[in-house]
Write a protein that holds these residues in place. Sequence first.
Motif, PDB file in Angstrom:
ATOM      1  N   ILE A  44      -5.295  -0.174   5.230  1.00 38.75           N
ATOM      2  CA  ILE A  44      -4.733  -1.404   4.667  1.00 38.75           C
ATOM      3  C   ILE A  44      -3.730  -2.020   5.637  1.00 38.75           C
ATOM      4  O   ILE A  44      -3.694  -3.248   5.820  1.00 38.75           O
ATOM      5  CB  ILE A  44      -4.075  -1.121   3.304  1.00 38.75           C
ATOM      6  N   GLN A  45      -2.928  -1.183   6.286  1.00 36.31           N
ATOM      7  CA  GLN A  45      -1.976  -1.687   7.278  1.00 36.31           C
ATOM      8  C   GLN A  45      -2.706  -2.321   8.463  1.00 36.31           C
ATOM      9  O   GLN A  45      -2.228  -3.311   9.041  1.00 36.31           O
ATOM     10  CB  GLN A  45      -1.066  -0.558   7.773  1.00 36.31           C
ATOM     11  N   THR A  46      -3.853  -1.760   8.814  1.00 32.94           N
ATOM     12  CA  THR A  46      -4.649  -2.345   9.890  1.00 32.94           C
ATOM     13  C   THR A  46      -5.128  -3.743   9.515  1.00 32.94           C
ATOM     14  O   THR A  46      -5.070  -4.680  10.318  1.00 32.94           O
ATOM     15  CB  THR A  46      -5.857  -1.449  10.216  1.00 32.94           C
ATOM     16  N   ILE A  47      -5.591  -3.896   8.274  1.00 35.32           N
ATOM     17  CA  ILE A  47      -6.048  -5.203   7.803  1.00 35.32           C
ATOM     18  C   ILE A  47      -4.880  -6.183   7.746  1.00 35.32           C
ATOM     19  O   ILE A  47      -4.993  -7.345   8.146  1.00 35.32           O
ATOM     20  CB  ILE A  47      -6.704  -5.068   6.418  1.00 35.32           C
ATOM     21  N   MET A  48      -3.742  -5.696   7.280  1.00 31.41           N
ATOM     22  CA  MET A  48      -2.572  -6.569   7.152  1.00 31.41           C
ATOM     23  C   MET A  48      -2.004  -6.979   8.507  1.00 31.41           C
ATOM     24  O   MET A  48      -1.582  -8.125   8.697  1.00 31.41           O
ATOM     25  CB  MET A  48      -1.485  -5.865   6.337  1.00 31.41           C
ATOM     26  N   GLY A  49      -1.982  -6.034   9.447  1.00 31.16           N
ATOM     27  CA  GLY A  49      -1.331  -6.298  10.725  1.00 31.16           C
ATOM     28  C   GLY A  49      -2.248  -6.685  11.852  1.00 31.16           C
ATOM     29  O   GLY A  49      -1.792  -7.134  12.904  1.00 31.16           O
ATOM     30  N   LEU A  82      -2.210 -14.067   6.041  1.00 35.99           N
ATOM     31  CA  LEU A  82      -2.827 -13.287   4.967  1.00 35.99           C
ATOM     32  C   LEU A  82      -1.973 -13.335   3.704  1.00 35.99           C
ATOM     33  O   LEU A  82      -2.495 -13.510   2.592  1.00 35.99           O
ATOM     34  CB  LEU A  82      -3.015 -11.836   5.427  1.00 35.99           C
ATOM     35  N   ILE A  83      -0.653 -13.189   3.850  1.00 34.50           N
ATOM     36  CA  ILE A  83       0.252 -13.237   2.705  1.00 34.50           C
ATOM     37  C   ILE A  83       0.196 -14.605   2.034  1.00 34.50           C
ATOM     38  O   ILE A  83       0.199 -14.711   0.791  1.00 34.50           O
ATOM     39  CB  ILE A  83       1.695 -12.907   3.146  1.00 34.50           C
ATOM     40  N   GLN A  84       0.114 -15.659   2.833  1.00 31.75           N
ATOM     41  CA  GLN A  84       0.031 -17.010   2.266  1.00 31.75           C
ATOM     42  C   GLN A  84      -1.251 -17.194   1.472  1.00 31.75           C
ATOM     43  O   GLN A  84      -1.276 -17.891   0.450  1.00 31.75           O
ATOM     44  CB  GLN A  84       0.121 -18.052   3.388  1.00 31.75           C
ATOM     45  N   THR A  85      -2.332 -16.553   1.932  1.00 35.98           N
ATOM     46  CA  THR A  85      -3.590 -16.604   1.177  1.00 35.98           C
ATOM     47  C   THR A  85      -3.447 -15.897  -0.163  1.00 35.98           C
ATOM     48  O   THR A  85      -3.906 -16.389  -1.199  1.00 35.98           O
ATOM     49  CB  THR A  85      -4.726 -15.957   2.000  1.00 35.98           C
ATOM     50  N   VAL A  86      -2.794 -14.723  -0.139  1.00 36.48           N
ATOM     51  CA  VAL A  86      -2.585 -13.958  -1.372  1.00 36.48           C
ATOM     52  C   VAL A  86      -1.789 -14.775  -2.385  1.00 36.48           C
ATOM     53  O   VAL A  86      -2.044 -14.723  -3.592  1.00 36.48           O
ATOM     54  CB  VAL A  86      -1.869 -12.630  -1.069  1.00 36.48           C
ATOM     55  N   PRO A 142       0.829  -1.211   0.000  1.00 33.39           N
ATOM     56  CA  PRO A 142       0.000   0.000   0.000  1.00 33.39           C
ATOM     57  C   PRO A 142       0.861   1.258   0.000  1.00 33.39           C
ATOM     58  O   PRO A 142       1.992   1.248   0.502  1.00 33.39           O
ATOM     59  CB  PRO A 142      -0.772  -0.130   1.315  1.00 33.39           C
ATOM     60  N   PHE A 143       0.307   2.351  -0.532  1.00 34.46           N
ATOM     61  CA  PHE A 143       1.029   3.624  -0.576  1.00 34.46           C
ATOM     62  C   PHE A 143       0.075   4.759  -0.237  1.00 34.46           C
ATOM     63  O   PHE A 143      -1.139   4.627  -0.323  1.00 34.46           O
ATOM     64  CB  PHE A 143       1.632   3.859  -1.964  1.00 34.46           C
ATOM     65  N   SER A 154     -11.136  -3.909  -2.814  1.00 30.21           N
ATOM     66  CA  SER A 154     -11.714  -3.874  -1.468  1.00 30.21           C
ATOM     67  C   SER A 154     -10.856  -3.050  -0.515  1.00 30.21           C
ATOM     68  O   SER A 154     -11.382  -2.324   0.338  1.00 30.21           O
ATOM     69  CB  SER A 154     -11.875  -5.300  -0.929  1.00 30.21           C
ATOM     70  N   PHE A 155      -9.547  -3.159  -0.638  1.00 31.21           N
ATOM     71  CA  PHE A 155      -8.659  -2.359   0.204  1.00 31.21           C
ATOM     72  C   PHE A 155      -8.956  -0.870   0.046  1.00 31.21           C
ATOM     73  O   PHE A 155      -9.050  -0.127   1.032  1.00 31.21           O
ATOM     74  CB  PHE A 155      -7.198  -2.624  -0.165  1.00 31.21           C
ATOM     75  N   ILE A 156      -9.096  -0.432  -1.207  1.00 31.85           N
ATOM     76  CA  ILE A 156      -9.333   0.998  -1.466  1.00 31.85           C
ATOM     77  C   ILE A 156     -10.739   1.392  -1.028  1.00 31.85           C
ATOM     78  O   ILE A 156     -10.948   2.464  -0.438  1.00 31.85           O
ATOM     79  CB  ILE A 156      -9.121   1.320  -2.954  1.00 31.85           C
ATOM     80  N   SER A 157     -11.713   0.531  -1.276  1.00 26.34           N
ATOM     81  CA  SER A 157     -13.098   0.834  -0.897  1.00 26.34           C
ATOM     82  C   SER A 157     -13.246   0.956   0.611  1.00 26.34           C
ATOM     83  O   SER A 157     -13.963   1.831   1.118  1.00 26.34           O
ATOM     84  CB  SER A 157     -14.038  -0.259  -1.429  1.00 26.34           C
ATOM     85  N   LEU A 158     -12.567   0.076   1.364  1.00 34.81           N
ATOM     86  CA  LEU A 158     -12.621   0.155   2.824  1.00 34.81           C
ATOM     87  C   LEU A 158     -11.967   1.436   3.332  1.00 34.81           C
ATOM     88  O   LEU A 158     -12.459   2.068   4.274  1.00 34.81           O
ATOM     89  CB  LEU A 158     -11.933  -1.071   3.430  1.00 34.81           C
ATOM     90  N   THR A 159     -10.851   1.822   2.708  1.00 35.80           N
ATOM     91  CA  THR A 159     -10.201   3.080   3.084  1.00 35.80           C
ATOM     92  C   THR A 159     -11.133   4.256   2.828  1.00 35.80           C
ATOM     93  O   THR A 159     -11.246   5.173   3.650  1.00 35.80           O
ATOM     94  CB  THR A 159      -8.892   3.272   2.301  1.00 35.80           C
TER      95      THR A 159
END
Length: 428
Positions: A278-283, A353-357, A271-272, A371-376
Amino acid sequence: MTSIVGVLNKHAVAIAADSAVTLGNTHKVMNSGNKIFTLSKYHPVGIMTYNAADFMGVPWEIIIKQYRKQLGDKPKEHISDYINDFISYVSSRKYLLTEEVQHKALFNQLFFFYNYCFDRAWHKAKNQGLPFDVADSNTVAMVKEEMEKLKQTSLNNGICDGFKDYSIEAFRTYAQKDFDRFFLPNSIPIPMIISVNNRGWFEEMFFNYIRSKFAVNAFTGLVFTGYGEEDIYPTIMALKICLFVDGRLKFFIEDDRTCSITDENDACIAPFAQDDVIQTIMGGMYPGFTKIIERVVRDSVISYTNNVKKLAQSTPQFVGFVNVLNKFNIDVFVDRMNKSIKGLMFDNYTKNLIQTVANLGKEDMANMAESFISLTSLVRRMSPHEETVGGPVDVAVISKGDGFIWINRKHYFKPEFNPQFFDNYYNM
């Protein structure tokens, strides 16, 4: 502002971006900005932009499409080669970056630099309950202190390649009229509290900032992603471009944001810009909470250590123990604890999560990126502040075999009414 993201695995890279654009220094937000572009019409490589939508007055859309026209059907071996070629192109376009434009941009950067330090000093005074009188020597000292901090931060980040052989004497000669103008009365919309007697010192502070791999405001983030001719898996690389001054381009690649898919690294989420959601979802936790945890841990350790010292000092046989506690490095302890927490969070949440990706197909990757952008966007809409992420979400998938494929894309025109645009696409 902006939110953009890349989702990569061995199959492809899915990219998505919102459409919100803030107009100048106003709070007006339009939801019609384009932030994803094909970098080549013939090869699987794209580019995303965030922060400033133009470079020294020239819209990035024009620069990117002019570069794409020059590139033609010539491939590059790797994504890094596309970046190097693009940088060379921007640096050589004198008709875009005239002397007048360069000096105007330099003066604007002068103001950004001064305003940044002035604003930080003002907030520091406010938080500490101190007066902030522009005529007071303590206020001047606070602003100077912020400039010294910024200078040190700039030096710690290193020097941009194009400025390594650039001397402060050469810079002073080039920028003399810009500094002359800057020190004129009422030349900027905030009080000037750096005296002319300190001009040489101020020039040095600004020079170190200008040539460093560091930018606080006026920059554009460019994210290159896809495949070079020799790449079998995708890569995403980011750089910041800030200024073109005296024939030198201030840019730097963000090495810590580079992600390449390899046999050992089979997935990545990159993410940028506004990446907190997105960091919240990832972490699994809001990024700002890590600072809260760090502060609580630090305060708790300090409080506990001080209490133990008090108890030990009241007992003569424990005096040696107090000496040991005095040698205890709290910073090292807290740093180790933070790393341990982050490591556990990665192992127990992010890693899964990374393994799922890694196992997602192209369509699911595109859905995830969108979805990442829509949630943001949803989080920004629910907040009391302006909606700096919003509008339609543009989505594309880039793969080695299929190239650059749009999944969602807004048009300012109706495609069915403009068949000539698509007929002439490869001739433009």
